[in-house]
Design a protein around this motif. Sequence first.
Motif, mmCIF file in Angstrom:
data_model
loop_
_atom_site.group_PDB
_atom_site.id
_atom_site.type_symbol
_atom_site.label_atom_id
_atom_site.label_comp_id
_atom_site.label_asym_id
_atom_site.label_seq_id
_atom_site.Cartn_x
_atom_site.Cartn_y
_atom_site.Cartn_z
ATOM 1 N N SER A 130 6.946 -6.123 -2.531
ATOM 2 C CA SER A 130 5.880 -6.973 -2.012
ATOM 3 C C SER A 130 5.608 -6.577 -0.572
ATOM 4 O O SER A 130 6.516 -6.167 0.164
ATOM 5 N N ALA A 131 4.352 -6.712 -0.160
ATOM 6 C CA ALA A 131 3.986 -6.375 1.212
ATOM 7 C C ALA A 131 4.228 -7.539 2.167
ATOM 8 O O ALA A 131 3.947 -7.429 3.362
ATOM 9 N N GLU A 132 4.757 -8.634 1.664
ATOM 10 C CA GLU A 132 5.016 -9.800 2.506
ATOM 11 C C GLU A 132 6.408 -9.715 3.121
ATOM 12 O O GLU A 132 7.369 -9.318 2.469
ATOM 13 N N LYS A 161 1.588 -1.755 3.239
ATOM 14 C CA LYS A 161 0.381 -2.254 2.566
ATOM 15 C C LYS A 161 -0.507 -1.102 2.110
ATOM 16 O O LYS A 161 -1.202 -1.201 1.090
ATOM 17 N N GLU A 162 -0.478 0.004 2.860
ATOM 18 C CA GLU A 162 -1.272 1.173 2.472
ATOM 19 C C GLU A 162 -0.715 1.846 1.225
ATOM 20 O O GLU A 162 -1.470 2.360 0.392
ATOM 21 N N LEU A 217 1.809 0.513 -1.081
ATOM 22 C CA LEU A 217 2.125 -0.308 -2.249
ATOM 23 C C LEU A 217 0.941 -0.335 -3.221
ATOM 24 O O LEU A 217 -0.198 -0.590 -2.832
ATOM 25 N N TYR A 218 1.196 -0.027 -4.466
ATOM 26 C CA TYR A 218 0.207 0.050 -5.555
ATOM 27 C C TYR A 218 -0.721 1.264 -5.440
ATOM 28 O O TYR A 218 -1.763 1.323 -6.098
ATOM 29 N N SER A 239 4.743 -2.721 8.427
ATOM 30 C CA SER A 239 3.992 -3.614 7.538
ATOM 31 C C SER A 239 2.684 -2.976 7.113
ATOM 32 O O SER A 239 2.308 -3.020 5.931
ATOM 33 N N ASP A 240 1.976 -2.353 8.064
ATOM 34 C CA ASP A 240 0.698 -1.709 7.744
ATOM 35 C C ASP A 240 0.894 -0.542 6.775
ATOM 36 O O ASP A 240 0.125 -0.386 5.813
#
Length: 382
Positions: free
Chosen positions: A27-29, A75-76, A78-79, A71-72
Motif C-alpha cells: 500500500s502507498a499509505e 506511489k509512482e 505501485l501497480y 512516498s512519492d
Amino acid sequence: MDLLEYKAQEIFAKYDVPIMKNTVIDSAEGIAEKIVEANLSYPVVVKAQVQIGGRGKAGGIKFADTPEEASDRAKEILYMNIRGHIAKQLMIVEKANPVDEWYLSIMLDRLTKSPLLIFSPVGGMDIEQVAKEQPDKIAKIPIDIFTGVKDYVIEYAMDKTGADKKFKDQLKAMVEKLYKAFFEYHCMLIEINPVGVNADDTLIALDGKVSIDDSALYKLPDILEFRDKLQEEELVKEARSFRFHYVPLEDEGDIGIMSNGSGLMMSCIDLISKRGMKCGSGLDLGGGATAERIKEAVRIMYSNPKVHTLFICLFGGITRCDEVCGGVKLALAEQPANKKVIIRMEGTNKDKGIEIINTISDRVTLVNGIPEAVEALWDLRQ
C-alpha cells in the motif's frame, strides 16, 4: 516457480547470506512510518516486486533520499505494469554503496546433469551479454554432487575471471550457503546479481532470483504459503485446486485452449494467432483427468466471459479420450447453447470418445488435426 525478490532475500537470510535491511509493502499509505518501523536508513531504494526481469529499465526501481521522496516513488511504482506484470508489492531497501559488483548463481544444468556454478566479477547486467562480450570474465563449473563445493572450484572460478583472491574464503562461504539452499529448496536457479563488494572488503547480496521446481512445491510449506498469498487471478487458484494449470492470455481473446501438455497448447496458440484470432486463456490438464475433473476444467474455461469457443487438443494416454468427451458432455449440459467446443483427439479410447461426441454433435465439432481445428474456429466466427 519464480519467487519475488523479497522472498529470495528471505531465503538468503535463512542461510546466513548477507543482505541489506528491507521492508515489503503493498500500500502507498504510511510509507515513511513503515520505513521507520523497519529501522531503515536513508537513502533507500524502492523496487517493484514482479516475477520478471528488466524492472530497472522499465522504471520499476527508484531511489529516495527523504521520507517524502520515498512516498512519492512508491506511489509512482505501485501497480505499475512491467512487461505485463503488475507491481502489487514493493520492497524498500537501504541503498548500498559497493565499490564493485559481481555475479553469482547456481543452476540446474541439464547437459552435465549437475548443479552449475556461474561466476563473474562483472555483475549488475545481463550475464548473457557478459558471456558474449567478455567471455574471459565468466566461469562455468559443474559441481560434483558427491563432493560438493571444494576449494579448487572457487580457485578455478577466480583464476579464470581474474577476480581478487583475497575474497576466496568469503566467496566460498557464500557459494556453500547458496548450494545448500539450492538443494533444500529444490531450485532450478538461485542467483545473486549483483553481489556487492563493499569498501570494507565484505560481500553482500544486493539482488536475488530464485526459481523452484514446481513439482517440489508440496515439500516446501513456506513457499506454498507465499504462493497462496500472491494476488493471482481467481481462476488460476481455482484451476490449481483441481491440479490444472490455467494461464490467462490475451485480454480480448475469445477462444480457450485446453490440452494435456503445455507444448501442445503453445503450438495450438501459435497457429490460431497466425490466423488472426486471439486466445483468452489456456489450461493444461496434466495426466489422468477423469470425466468429473474435465467437467470442472470446461466450467473454469467458460468462467472467462469472453471465451465462447473452447478448442480441446488431446493426445490420449493416461488421460483417456472417452473420459474427456464424457466430461465435455457433462459440462455443456450446464452451459448456454452459444458455448461451442472443437475437439481434436488421438489415443486411448478414441472410438468410445467419438460415440459420446456423436450424442452432442450440435455443440461439438470433431476434427482430425490442428490446422482443421483452426479453420473450424475461423468458420464459427463468420
